[in-house]
Write a protein that holds these residues in place. Structure first.
Motif, mmCIF file in Angstrom:
data_model
loop_
_atom_site.group_PDB
_atom_site.id
_atom_site.type_symbol
_atom_site.label_atom_id
_atom_site.label_comp_id
_atom_site.label_asym_id
_atom_site.label_seq_id
_atom_site.Cartn_x
_atom_site.Cartn_y
_atom_site.Cartn_z
ATOM 1 N N ALA A 66 31.689 -10.557 27.208
ATOM 2 C CA ALA A 66 31.340 -9.217 27.660
ATOM 3 C C ALA A 66 31.950 -8.927 29.030
ATOM 4 C CB ALA A 66 29.819 -9.067 27.713
ATOM 5 N N ILE A 67 31.999 -9.942 29.893
ATOM 6 C CA ILE A 67 32.617 -9.757 31.209
ATOM 7 C C ILE A 67 34.110 -9.495 31.067
ATOM 8 C CG2 ILE A 67 33.185 -10.915 33.375
ATOM 9 C CD1 ILE A 67 30.506 -12.396 33.126
ATOM 10 N N ALA A 68 34.793 -10.327 30.281
ATOM 11 C CA ALA A 68 36.231 -10.146 30.091
ATOM 12 C C ALA A 68 36.527 -8.832 29.376
ATOM 13 C CB ALA A 68 36.804 -11.324 29.303
ATOM 14 N N GLY A 69 35.736 -8.515 28.359
ATOM 15 C CA GLY A 69 35.948 -7.265 27.641
ATOM 16 C C GLY A 69 35.661 -6.048 28.497
ATOM 17 N N GLY A 70 34.624 -6.145 29.336
ATOM 18 C CA GLY A 70 34.319 -5.038 30.230
ATOM 19 C C GLY A 70 35.440 -4.797 31.225
ATOM 20 N N ALA A 71 36.029 -5.888 31.735
ATOM 21 C CA ALA A 71 37.154 -5.739 32.665
ATOM 22 C C ALA A 71 38.331 -5.053 31.979
ATOM 23 C CB ALA A 71 37.576 -7.110 33.192
ATOM 24 N N ALA A 72 38.627 -5.488 30.743
ATOM 25 C CA ALA A 72 39.742 -4.876 30.008
ATOM 26 C C ALA A 72 39.462 -3.403 29.704
ATOM 27 C CB ALA A 72 39.992 -5.647 28.716
ATOM 28 N N LEU A 73 38.218 -3.103 29.350
ATOM 29 C CA LEU A 73 37.858 -1.716 29.024
ATOM 30 C C LEU A 73 37.976 -0.817 30.246
ATOM 31 C CD1 LEU A 73 36.746 0.287 26.938
ATOM 32 C CD2 LEU A 73 34.439 -0.411 27.614
ATOM 33 N N LEU A 74 37.462 -1.278 31.386
ATOM 34 C CA LEU A 74 37.527 -0.471 32.601
ATOM 35 C C LEU A 74 38.970 -0.246 33.050
ATOM 36 C CD1 LEU A 74 34.576 -1.818 34.784
ATOM 37 C CD2 LEU A 74 34.813 0.471 33.833
ATOM 38 N N ARG A 75 39.753 -1.319 33.057
ATOM 39 C CA ARG A 75 41.130 -1.172 33.511
ATOM 40 C C ARG A 75 41.938 -0.272 32.581
ATOM 41 N NH1 ARG A 75 42.952 -4.584 37.705
ATOM 42 N NH2 ARG A 75 44.780 -3.211 37.527
ATOM 43 N N THR A 76 41.672 -0.342 31.279
ATOM 44 C CA THR A 76 42.439 0.462 30.331
ATOM 45 C C THR A 76 41.995 1.913 30.329
ATOM 46 O OG1 THR A 76 42.761 -1.498 28.925
ATOM 47 C CG2 THR A 76 43.142 0.662 27.917
ATOM 48 N N ALA A 77 40.685 2.137 30.406
ATOM 49 C CA ALA A 77 40.166 3.509 30.324
ATOM 50 C C ALA A 77 40.275 4.258 31.643
ATOM 51 C CB ALA A 77 38.696 3.476 29.865
ATOM 52 N N VAL A 78 40.207 3.538 32.755
ATOM 53 C CA VAL A 78 40.157 4.205 34.064
ATOM 54 C C VAL A 78 41.474 4.056 34.824
ATOM 55 C CG1 VAL A 78 38.959 4.341 36.284
ATOM 56 C CG2 VAL A 78 37.668 3.891 34.190
ATOM 57 N N THR A 79 41.932 2.835 35.024
ATOM 58 C CA THR A 79 43.067 2.639 35.916
ATOM 59 C C THR A 79 44.422 2.786 35.233
ATOM 60 O OG1 THR A 79 43.055 0.232 35.590
ATOM 61 C CG2 THR A 79 41.702 1.116 37.380
ATOM 62 N N LEU A 80 44.515 2.547 33.926
ATOM 63 C CA LEU A 80 45.811 2.720 33.262
ATOM 64 C C LEU A 80 46.293 4.174 33.320
ATOM 65 C CD1 LEU A 80 48.192 1.649 31.700
ATOM 66 C CD2 LEU A 80 46.856 1.851 29.586
ATOM 67 N N PRO A 81 45.444 5.174 33.015
ATOM 68 C CA PRO A 81 45.910 6.558 33.181
ATOM 69 C C PRO A 81 46.308 6.886 34.623
ATOM 70 C CG PRO A 81 43.924 6.495 31.826
ATOM 71 C CD PRO A 81 44.098 5.124 32.400
ATOM 72 N N LEU A 82 45.574 6.340 35.588
ATOM 73 C CA LEU A 82 45.930 6.585 36.985
ATOM 74 C C LEU A 82 47.247 5.889 37.344
ATOM 75 C CD1 LEU A 82 42.436 6.230 38.716
ATOM 76 C CD2 LEU A 82 43.682 8.329 38.185
ATOM 77 N N ALA A 83 47.472 4.701 36.773
ATOM 78 C CA ALA A 83 48.738 4.010 37.016
ATOM 79 C C ALA A 83 49.907 4.780 36.415
ATOM 80 C CB ALA A 83 48.681 2.595 36.447
ATOM 81 N N ALA A 84 49.693 5.373 35.239
ATOM 82 C CA ALA A 84 50.740 6.199 34.626
ATOM 83 C C ALA A 84 51.020 7.427 35.484
ATOM 84 C CB ALA A 84 50.324 6.599 33.216
ATOM 85 N N GLN A 85 49.956 8.042 36.007
ATOM 86 C CA GLN A 85 50.128 9.188 36.903
ATOM 87 C C GLN A 85 50.877 8.778 38.164
ATOM 88 O OE1 GLN A 85 49.737 12.343 36.711
ATOM 89 N NE2 GLN A 85 50.020 12.868 38.862
ATOM 90 N N GLN A 86 50.567 7.606 38.678
ATOM 91 C CA GLN A 86 51.276 7.099 39.848
ATOM 92 C C GLN A 86 52.755 6.884 39.528
ATOM 93 O OE1 GLN A 86 50.831 2.883 41.154
ATOM 94 N NE2 GLN A 86 49.908 3.765 42.993
ATOM 95 N N GLY A 87 53.038 6.357 38.326
ATOM 96 C CA GLY A 87 54.418 6.165 37.923
ATOM 97 C C GLY A 87 55.183 7.479 37.834
ATOM 98 N N ARG A 88 54.535 8.525 37.299
ATOM 99 C CA ARG A 88 55.185 9.837 37.229
ATOM 100 C C ARG A 88 55.478 10.373 38.621
ATOM 101 N NH1 ARG A 88 51.510 10.456 32.831
ATOM 102 N NH2 ARG A 88 49.933 11.412 34.186
ATOM 103 N N LEU A 89 54.528 10.203 39.543
ATOM 104 C CA LEU A 89 54.711 10.709 40.900
ATOM 105 C C LEU A 89 55.828 9.969 41.618
ATOM 106 C CD1 LEU A 89 51.951 11.832 43.279
ATOM 107 C CD2 LEU A 89 53.621 10.195 44.130
ATOM 108 N N LEU A 90 55.859 8.633 41.494
ATOM 109 C CA LEU A 90 56.901 7.855 42.154
ATOM 110 C C LEU A 90 58.272 8.165 41.576
ATOM 111 C CD1 LEU A 90 55.109 4.392 42.500
ATOM 112 C CD2 LEU A 90 55.462 6.119 44.271
ATOM 113 N N ALA A 91 58.333 8.432 40.274
ATOM 114 C CA ALA A 91 59.608 8.813 39.667
ATOM 115 C C ALA A 91 60.090 10.154 40.213
ATOM 116 C CB ALA A 91 59.456 8.869 38.146
ATOM 117 N N LYS A 92 59.177 11.099 40.361
ATOM 118 C CA LYS A 92 59.560 12.396 40.942
ATOM 119 C C LYS A 92 60.067 12.214 42.371
ATOM 120 C CE LYS A 92 56.364 15.342 38.304
ATOM 121 N NZ LYS A 92 55.212 16.284 38.407
#
Length: 312
Positions: A66-92
């Motif tokens: 549950a700890i490992a799965g919770g970490a994966a869920l949080l990083r994928t649901a919350v930080t992955l979209p923000l990382a993609a947004q960061q990638g778009r901004l840095l590319a611009k």
């Protein structure tokens, strides 16, 4: 995050709920406690406890999973979209560099001509150039909606989330919530860390090395001029990653497991965003784009950390 044992032989089965720490006053903390205890009793930490409890209740996973799965869920649901947004901004921002360079050359010529007409000193000319260049660059950031400060949004979300989940796991491991929760943690591990309340061995603390690798990958993909502040921030996170290694060896294994899981997921996300998955995230193509990103990344890391002197 883990189901409590039944209260009695015939009593109803009750799911675990976050409990207030013993001795907490109406305001949630006593007057003589330190900031650490106050943070451990704060509402965001209790929300993290409740979320982890709901995940375990819904999936029936053991504590470690549950700890490992919770970490994966949080990083994928919350930080992955923000990382993609960061990638778009840095590319611009990278795509703006040729235009900024051209405008800087034009402005330097105009300031030079104007300075000769008005008799400006070199100091005044530099000041005029810097002030007008800042205005031009700011206008470009507004036009393309890519102000560099927006790239820090991922940091402002990820760090508090990491702290809250870590403190929630700390509360569960030291019995700050309930002894039965601590008992479940004491037997909820796997492999060599069966007791999640005990300090981790030196295997789990390798999360610090994984964090170092993430920092270096991020630094290697930056193709724009790096400011002094950016260098200081990068070196700060390098130092934090190294310092976290001995710290992770002294905290409960549940926290070290979460740190390792979060670091591994973060590393996988960084690698994923260098793959053709970038197109799905609508990250613009840049001059530094490579069709062999992983080979180039390994070559860059090998060159940077090679101890052999280059004579060519």
């Amino acid at each position: 995050m883990w189901r409590l044992a039944r209260v009695g032989a015939r009593g109803p089965r009750r799911p675990w709920r976050p409990l207030a720490a013993a001795g907490a006053g109406p305001g949630g903390h006593g007057g003589t406690e330190g900031w650490y205890e106050w943070a451990a009793r704060s509402p965001p930490v209790h929300w993290a406890e409740g979320g982890l409890a709901a995940l375990q209740e819904a999936t029936g996973l053991p504590c470690w999973a549950a700890i490992a799965g919770g970490a994966a869920l949080l990083r994928t649901a919350v930080t992955l979209p923000l990382a993609a947004q960061q990638g778009r901004l840095l590319a611009k921002l990278e795509n703006l560099q040729p235009e900024i360079k051209e405008l800087a050359q034009r402005l330097r010529y105009e300031v030079s001509v104007r300075g000769k007409q008005l008799g400006w000193s070199e100091k005044v000319a530099r000041s005029q150039f810097a002030r007008n260049m800042r205005r031009i660059v700011t206008d470009l950031y507004i036009r393309d909606n890519c102000h560099p400060f927006k790239a820090t949004l991922l940091l402002w979300v990820q760090v508090p989330m990491w702290v809250c989940v870590s403190l929630a796991l700390r509360n569960c491991s030291v019995g700050a919530l309930a002894l039965k929760v601590q008992e479940q943690f004491s037997s909820g591990g796997v492999l060599w860390f069966t007791d999640l309340t005990a300090p981790a061995t030196w295997i789990l603390p390798v999360s610090g090395l994984v964090n170092c690798l993430v920092v270096e990958i991020f630094a290697s993909q930056t193709k724009m001029p790096v400011s002094r502040i950016q260098r200081l921030v990068t070196n700060f996170f390098r130092a934090v990653s190294v310092v976290m290694i001995p710290i992770a060896a002294t905290v409960p294994s549940s926290m070290a497991l979460y740190w390792l899981s979060s670091s591994l997921v973060g590393l996988s996300h960084n690698l994923l965003l260098r793959s053709p998955f970038r197109r799905l995230c609508r990250i613009p193509r840049t001059p530094s784009h490579s069709d062999t990103p992983y080979r180039d990344m390994l070559a860059a890391l090998a060159t940077k950390y090679s101890f052999r002197k280059q004579h060519l």
